[in-house]
Design a protein around this motif. Structure first.
Motif, short mmCIF file in Angstrom:
data_model
loop_
_atom_site.label_atom_id
_atom_site.label_comp_id
_atom_site.label_asym_id
_atom_site.label_seq_id
_atom_site.Cartn_x
_atom_site.Cartn_y
_atom_site.Cartn_z
N LEU A 57 -10.91 10.14 1.08
CA LEU A 57 -10.45 8.86 0.53
C LEU A 57 -9.38 8.19 1.16
O LEU A 57 -8.70 8.74 1.92
CB LEU A 57 -10.08 9.08 -0.97
N SER A 58 -9.51 6.71 1.29
CA SER A 58 -8.55 5.71 1.83
C SER A 58 -8.32 4.92 0.96
O SER A 58 -8.98 4.30 0.00
CB SER A 58 -9.10 5.21 3.06
N PHE A 59 -6.84 4.66 0.71
CA PHE A 59 -6.36 3.42 -0.13
C PHE A 59 -5.64 2.33 0.52
O PHE A 59 -4.63 2.65 1.35
CB PHE A 59 -5.54 4.34 -1.01
N VAL A 60 -5.82 1.08 0.36
CA VAL A 60 -5.31 -0.07 0.82
C VAL A 60 -4.77 -0.65 -0.27
O VAL A 60 -5.39 -1.32 -1.19
CB VAL A 60 -6.37 -1.10 1.58
N PRO A 61 -3.44 -0.52 -0.58
CA PRO A 61 -2.64 -1.11 -1.78
C PRO A 61 -2.56 -2.35 -1.72
O PRO A 61 -2.44 -3.07 -0.89
CB PRO A 61 -1.29 -0.34 -1.65
N GLU A 62 -2.36 -3.00 -2.97
CA GLU A 62 -1.87 -4.42 -3.20
C GLU A 62 -0.63 -4.65 -2.50
O GLU A 62 -0.68 -5.87 -1.94
CB GLU A 62 -1.90 -4.77 -4.64
N GLU A 63 0.42 -4.01 -2.71
CA GLU A 63 1.65 -4.54 -1.86
C GLU A 63 1.66 -4.14 -0.55
O GLU A 63 2.29 -3.08 -0.34
CB GLU A 63 2.83 -4.20 -2.69
N ARG A 64 0.91 -4.62 0.45
CA ARG A 64 1.04 -3.99 1.67
C ARG A 64 2.43 -4.03 2.36
O ARG A 64 2.44 -2.84 3.19
CB ARG A 64 0.23 -5.08 2.62
#
Length: 502
Positions: free
Chosen positions: A330-337
């Motif tokens: 799994l990979s996660f690109v968050p909203e608050e970069r």
């Protein structure tokens, strides 16, 4: 007695972009006036003008029939206009007490001699007005979110506010906390205070508000008493013409299921979600502010721990940390970069390599040359514009920072990607690059969960669309079934308004 606060023909541009194109709004004492609109409609800009954060280009603001100037937040306070922001932590000082935060204005502009007994007494009086019974000596850092909302409301009253702007005040509140807030608002309404209530939740609007104004593309397209309109009419004005799906969308969805959630509990919403993500599929998860998108994404990635397991490639897995999720692809690109996606003080090279350090380690030593080579390769592939691999990530544009936040996972490898508001704060060209990248990942058999409040983006990337409202998946559409109107109806709780009406 204060009369109405009127904004007439307000215009505002940023460069060549016309954000407000002649908007008018009247806020009356003892009235709750809902301000609605899709993302980018101009709500925030209009309220920042009213609260003195932005200057208008043209138009008038009148109070008691006389034109007034709101050139600064200090002017707004002097005129009795206060704003309770969506994120209370940005407006409160966590290391100070409740009393100190409520009576902050006395410290800034009061007498040079400070009577702490008087400040505590004043704080208690205003806390009582908002129905909050807590110690005035309690630190803000120890208060709940609902308490912080009411503390901000008490502070507004301490400044003798006549008009209070509430920006998405219920976004993170439970139903009991929301009911309590509404009771306070109704009580203050009877005392002649006027409110602007910004929300995407239509059931709340029709329960609380006396009047509705809808903005679309910088224009006020509807203004009417709540009793004379309905959810369908409001939604139609919010979206205008219905979007048409791209005709040449190609799906890469296969039969194999990469990720499955069955009654998976999301701790921060208190709700359970169920869905399947197939190989090569892009599942759009739509939700407006406060819907629980970020909370759901974080729980799926193990950033907020759930007691439940997920099925990954058909095997049940329960995360103890995000490290477990990453180890399972799994990979996660968050909203608050800038806060969670990249480390702004680190180089672009190191940001890209961080999740993959084990790839570049031999006998306990990192190979700098291998990291440099891999980083340079992905910078070129992603089209990141940077002077060198060593430039600090914080100096990159928003679009290039987002590419770096995505690129580190591509370098790591994996087959399940969670994107949370991936186009937030980036320009049109960078958005197109992100869309292209997502389509490429799908063509390679990766599975993508695309969390967004930009509903129009779903028609560009998604094969299937789930809609979140209050943390629950309330609707599911195939690409062929989906329309903007259907999605907005589910995302605003329109079905609940219809049920109440019937």
């Amino acid at each position: 007695m204060v009369s109405s606060l009127q904004l007439r023909n307000i215009r505002k541009s940023f460069g060549r972009q016309d954000v407000l194109k002649g908007v008018s709004l009247t806020i009356s004492p003892g009235e709750v006036h809902a301000l609605l609109g899709a993302n980018g409609a101009g709500k925030s800009t209009l309220m920042k003008i009213l609260s003195g954060d932005y200057s208008k280009d043209s138009g008038t603001i009148t109070l008691n029939g006389s034109e007034v100037s709101v050139a600064s937040p200090r002017d707004a306070i002097r005129l009795g206009i206060e704003m309770v922001v969506q994120e209370p932590d940005t407006a409160l000082v966590p290391s100070l007490t409740v009393a100190e935060n409520v009576t902050m204005e006395d410290l800034l502009s009061g007498p040079s001699f400070i009577s702490w007994n008087n400040r505590r007494k004043k704080a208690r009086q205003h806390l009582q007005l908002v129905g909050l019974s807590i110690s005035t000596e309690k630190l803000i850092s120890e208060c709940s979110l609902a308490e912080k909302q009411l503390i901000l409301l008490a502070r507004a009253l301490s400044k003798h506010a006549s008009f209070i702007i509430l920006d998405e005040p219920t976004a993170a509140l439970s139903q009991n906390e929301t009911d309590r807030l509404f009771s306070v608002i109704n009580s203050l309404k009877k005392q002649g205070i006027g409110f602007v209530f910004i929300s995407h939740r239509l059931p709340e609007i029709f329960k609380l508000c006396d009047r509705i104004t809808v903005l679309k593309d910088g224009n006020d397209v509807l203004s009417a008493p709540t009793t004379s309109t309905n959810a369908d009419e409001v939604i139609q004005h919010m979206i205008g013409e219905l979007l048409i799906l791209e005709k040449e969308h190609v799906t890469n969805k296969k039969d194999a299921v990469l990720l499955e959630a069955h009654s998976f509990h999301v701790p921060k919403t208190g709700q359970n979600v169920s869905f399947k993500l197939h190989e090569g599929e892009v599942v759009g998860i739509a939700g407006l502010v406060g819907a629980g998108k970020t909370e759901t994404a974080r729980a799926l990635f193990g950033a907020d721990l759930s007691p439940d397991s997920l099925s990954v490639h058909g095997v049940q897995k329960r995360w103890r940390s995000p490290k477990d999720a990453v180890a399972n692809g799994l990979s996660f690109v968050p909203e608050e970069r800038r806060k969670e996606g990249i480390i702004t003080s680190f180089s672009l090279r190191d940001n890209l390599a961080i999740p993959s350090f084990s790839k570049f380690t031999s006998k306990g030593f990192l190979s700098s040359s291998s990291i440099e080579k891999a980083a340079a390769e992905w910078i070129q592939k992603l089209g990141i514009k940077a002077e060198s691999t060593s430039v600090p990530a914080g100096l990159l544009s928003g679009g290039n920072q987002q590419k770096a936040a995505i690129g580190k996972w591509l370098l790591k490898g994996g087959d399940i990607f969670l994107f949370d508001e991936p186009t937030k704060g980036i320009d049109i060209g960078a958005k197109e690059d992100v869309f292209s990248l997502i389509k490429t990942l799908a063509s390679e058999g990766k599975g993508i969960l695309y969390f967004t409040s930009e509903l129009n983006e779903l028609f560009t990337v998604a094969d299937r669309i789930l809609v979140l409202y209050n943390g629950e998946i309330t609707a599911q559409f195939t690409r062929e079934e989906a329309t903007y109107e259907k999605i907005m109806h589910a995302a605003t709780g329109g079905q609940h308004v219809t049920a109440i009406s019937s």
